[in-house]
Design a protein around this motif. Structure first.
Motif, PDB file in Angstrom:
ATOM      1  N   LYS A  87       6.287  78.272  22.530  1.00  0.00           N
ATOM      2  CA  LYS A  87       6.649  79.019  23.737  1.00  0.00           C
ATOM      3  C   LYS A  87       5.579  78.855  24.823  1.00  0.00           C
ATOM      4  O   LYS A  87       5.893  78.600  25.987  1.00  0.00           O
ATOM      5  CB  LYS A  87       6.823  80.492  23.379  1.00  0.00           C
ATOM      6  CG  LYS A  87       7.312  81.360  24.476  1.00  0.00           C
ATOM      7  CD  LYS A  87       8.702  81.776  24.123  1.00  0.00           C
ATOM      8  CE  LYS A  87       9.266  82.749  25.095  1.00  0.00           C
ATOM      9  NZ  LYS A  87      10.647  82.429  25.401  1.00  0.00           N
ATOM     10  N   TYR A  91       5.979  76.814  28.388  1.00  0.00           N
ATOM     11  CA  TYR A  91       5.763  77.526  29.649  1.00  0.00           C
ATOM     12  C   TYR A  91       4.769  76.765  30.524  1.00  0.00           C
ATOM     13  O   TYR A  91       5.023  76.525  31.709  1.00  0.00           O
ATOM     14  CB  TYR A  91       5.262  78.949  29.368  1.00  0.00           C
ATOM     15  CG  TYR A  91       4.949  79.734  30.614  1.00  0.00           C
ATOM     16  CD1 TYR A  91       5.965  80.362  31.327  1.00  0.00           C
ATOM     17  CD2 TYR A  91       3.649  79.836  31.084  1.00  0.00           C
ATOM     18  CE1 TYR A  91       5.685  81.075  32.489  1.00  0.00           C
ATOM     19  CE2 TYR A  91       3.356  80.543  32.240  1.00  0.00           C
ATOM     20  CZ  TYR A  91       4.384  81.158  32.936  1.00  0.00           C
ATOM     21  OH  TYR A  91       4.112  81.854  34.092  1.00  0.00           O
ATOM     22  N   ASP A 143      13.420  76.116  26.475  1.00  0.00           N
ATOM     23  CA  ASP A 143      12.791  77.299  25.877  1.00  0.00           C
ATOM     24  C   ASP A 143      13.598  77.853  24.692  1.00  0.00           C
ATOM     25  O   ASP A 143      13.041  78.556  23.851  1.00  0.00           O
ATOM     26  CB  ASP A 143      12.615  78.370  26.954  1.00  0.00           C
ATOM     27  CG  ASP A 143      11.467  79.305  26.628  1.00  0.00           C
ATOM     28  OD1 ASP A 143      10.502  78.877  25.954  1.00  0.00           O
ATOM     29  OD2 ASP A 143      11.533  80.468  27.053  1.00  0.00           O
ATOM     30  N   ASN A 144      14.866  77.552  24.620  1.00  0.00           N
ATOM     31  CA  ASN A 144      15.711  78.084  23.558  1.00  0.00           C
ATOM     32  C   ASN A 144      15.938  77.111  22.402  1.00  0.00           C
ATOM     33  O   ASN A 144      16.539  77.482  21.398  1.00  0.00           O
ATOM     34  CB  ASN A 144      17.062  78.512  24.119  1.00  0.00           C
ATOM     35  CG  ASN A 144      16.909  79.631  25.123  1.00  0.00           C
ATOM     36  OD1 ASN A 144      16.231  80.619  24.863  1.00  0.00           O
ATOM     37  ND2 ASN A 144      17.495  79.465  26.287  1.00  0.00           N
TER      38      ASN A 144
END
Length: 147
Positions: A87, A91, A143-144
């Motif tokens: 994560k 980012y 991100d998923n």
């Protein structure tokens, strides 16, 4: 002595002040007074630094996805840590990407994957990894996405 000569000397003694002076000259469109040699060198260096940063972040994402997907012995103990790392790296990577850097990542995806595999093989002693990157760049940035 010209301003350009002074800038060249300033570059050797105070790079930050040189940068501030160069920015001011650019804002004022005083292009003939620029220290072009060092400006070009700095721009090349900046491009290399940005490229290395996004490649490193993508490698870290890939490493942690591989650990998450394949290192079953450590999964229960480490999967939350790996998820957090994925994560964070995603980012950071998404905040640094430009179209040009995205293209560079796409072009170098297989090399980045191979360096990630090299690291994971040393860490885990596993040898079950595909020769080709099993993830698309879109998946690595999503991100998923998890394998």
């Amino acid at each position: 002595m010209t301003i350009s000569t002074n800038l060249k000397q300033l570059y050797e003694t105070d790079e930050n002040l040189w940068l501030e002076e160069t920015i001011e000259l650019l804002k004022q469109r005083q292009f003939n007074q620029l220290d072009l040699e060092n400006l070009i060198e700095e721009l090349i260096s900046l491009g290399k630094r940005d490229s290395a940063k996004v490649k490193s972040l993508l490698r870290q994402i890939t490493i942690h996805l591989l650990l998450l997907q394949y290192w079953q012995v450590e999964y229960e103990r480490n999967y939350r840590y790996w998820l957090g790392e994925i994560k964070t790296f995603r980012y950071d990577l998404n905040n640094h990407l430009t179209t040009n850097l995205m293209n560079k990542l796409q072009d170098d995806l297989e090399n980045i994957y191979q360096s990630a595999v090299d690291f994971v093989q040393i860490k885990t002693n596993l040898t079950i990894f595909s020769d080709k990157c099993p993830y698309t760049l879109a998946q690595l940035l999503d991100d998923n996405y998890l394998p």
